[in-house]
Design an enzyme around this catalytic site. Sequence first.
Site, short mmCIF file in Angstrom:
data_model
loop_
_atom_site.label_atom_id
_atom_site.label_comp_id
_atom_site.label_asym_id
_atom_site.label_seq_id
_atom_site.Cartn_x
_atom_site.Cartn_y
_atom_site.Cartn_z
N GLU A 107 43.33 49.64 41.61
CA GLU A 107 44.61 50.31 41.37
C GLU A 107 45.00 50.24 39.90
O GLU A 107 44.56 49.37 39.15
CB GLU A 107 45.69 49.71 42.26
CG GLU A 107 45.85 48.24 42.09
CD GLU A 107 46.64 47.63 43.23
OE1 GLU A 107 46.57 48.13 44.37
OE2 GLU A 107 47.33 46.64 42.96
N CYS A 120 48.75 50.38 33.07
CA CYS A 120 48.22 49.05 33.39
C CYS A 120 46.94 49.28 34.20
O CYS A 120 46.97 49.99 35.21
CB CYS A 120 49.25 48.26 34.19
SG CYS A 120 48.63 46.67 34.76
N CYS A 127 39.23 39.43 42.28
CA CYS A 127 39.33 38.50 41.15
C CYS A 127 38.90 37.12 41.61
O CYS A 127 39.23 36.69 42.71
CB CYS A 127 40.76 38.47 40.63
SG CYS A 127 40.93 37.44 39.14
N CYS A 131 44.50 32.78 41.67
CA CYS A 131 45.90 32.38 41.49
C CYS A 131 46.61 32.49 42.85
O CYS A 131 46.52 33.53 43.51
CB CYS A 131 46.58 33.27 40.46
SG CYS A 131 45.73 33.27 38.87
N CYS A 134 48.95 35.50 43.89
CA CYS A 134 48.50 36.84 43.54
C CYS A 134 47.72 37.47 44.68
O CYS A 134 46.77 36.87 45.20
CB CYS A 134 47.63 36.76 42.29
SG CYS A 134 46.75 38.30 41.96
N CYS A 350 50.32 43.17 41.16
CA CYS A 350 48.91 43.57 41.09
C CYS A 350 48.21 43.22 42.38
O CYS A 350 48.41 42.19 42.96
CB CYS A 350 48.22 42.95 39.88
SG CYS A 350 47.90 41.20 39.98
S1 SF4 Z 1 46.94 36.80 38.67
FE1 SF4 Z 1 45.51 37.70 40.17
S2 SF4 Z 1 44.32 39.23 39.04
FE2 SF4 Z 1 45.33 37.90 37.52
S3 SF4 Z 1 43.83 36.28 37.09
FE3 SF4 Z 1 45.12 35.50 38.75
S4 SF4 Z 1 44.03 36.06 40.67
FE4 SF4 Z 1 43.17 37.29 38.97
#
Ligand code: SF4
Length: 371
Positions: A107, A120, A127, A131, A134, A350
Amino acid sequence: MTSLDPLADVPLPALPARESLCGLSADRIAGWLSEHNHPAYRASQLRQWIYGRRAESIDEMADLPASLREQLGDEFDLFTGRLARHQVAGDRTEKLLVELTDGKRVECVLMRETRRWTVCISTQVGCAMGCVFCASGLLGLDRNLSRPEILEQILRLTRRLEPDERLTNIVVMGIGEPLANLPALLGALEEVHAEDGLGLSPRRVTISTVGLPAGIRQLADVGRPYNLAVSLHAPNDELRNRLVPVNDRIGIAEILKAADDYFERTGRRVTYEYVLLAETNDQPRHARQLAALLADRNAHVNLIPMNNVKELNWNCPGEPQTQRFATILDEAGVATTVRKKKGADIDAACGQLRLENLGNDIPQPTETEAG
Ligand code: SF4
């Protein structure tokens, strides 16, 4: 899915059966035209259609001869991805979910402010950084995006602009860790900076990282004045290890050292991103610790009140807590901004849109206590 090692080799996609015209480099366009006996000046017309005139189809490229358009159409698609979903928020923020040739989805977002149009973009499918707040990190890393796939996001979003609007900024803050896919990202950005590309200065591009010191140094080696944003999210290692698991192999001190080097070598002030999670990292003691870390640095803090994600248990702090945090930093002399929420009525955190469309079982995060 691949492992959590941020520096491990990550697969790229197999080459699609048909190439994307918008993904071709200037050299490839020149070579292809020469092979097909077309005059060299057609290259600048073609690039003008791709970048300046925002063509929606090859047929639209009216000043190219019909035979050339036909040959291009036989070999190329304008884009190889497919628009799987398009959301528009009340503030005219637009979010695209693009399905790639292997069915993976990424996206990207267009944000509109007064005389400022920012896109963006994502750099990976999923990923590895994990995190805990996220949506993108929930499902792990699938693969890197290729240079054309990164470029496609930017160019698709420029086609959402009105004729009197123009791209002014790019933030590489979508899905993925940009510094773990740096060659493909830099390749796409070359077309962004090219005079006959989008003509956008590196100073208008912000690259966000969870804080990979080797990647930060590689970015400084490139010698372009990109803005660097480090996603810190916690002022001490104990708390950061829980919120950003990759931190336990790096540590805040190493990240700050690499960011300091970046500032010395590029002259660009580093921004520290800090997602505020209610009752977790938003307390006055956290603000004071953060101020102590950054007060002697030429740094800027971007406070981001958490976007509520229904699959995750984190909450956005109230306005008074956010302001109290910002005031402590301000009073310590740390330049601080509270980021405005854009696209609050679409899935603007995100990874949310991709997640929603995967329909997978979403693992729940473990509870995290304040550090
Ligand atoms: S916030 Fe999400 S996309 Fe960004 S580094 Fe952490 S896990 Fe990856």
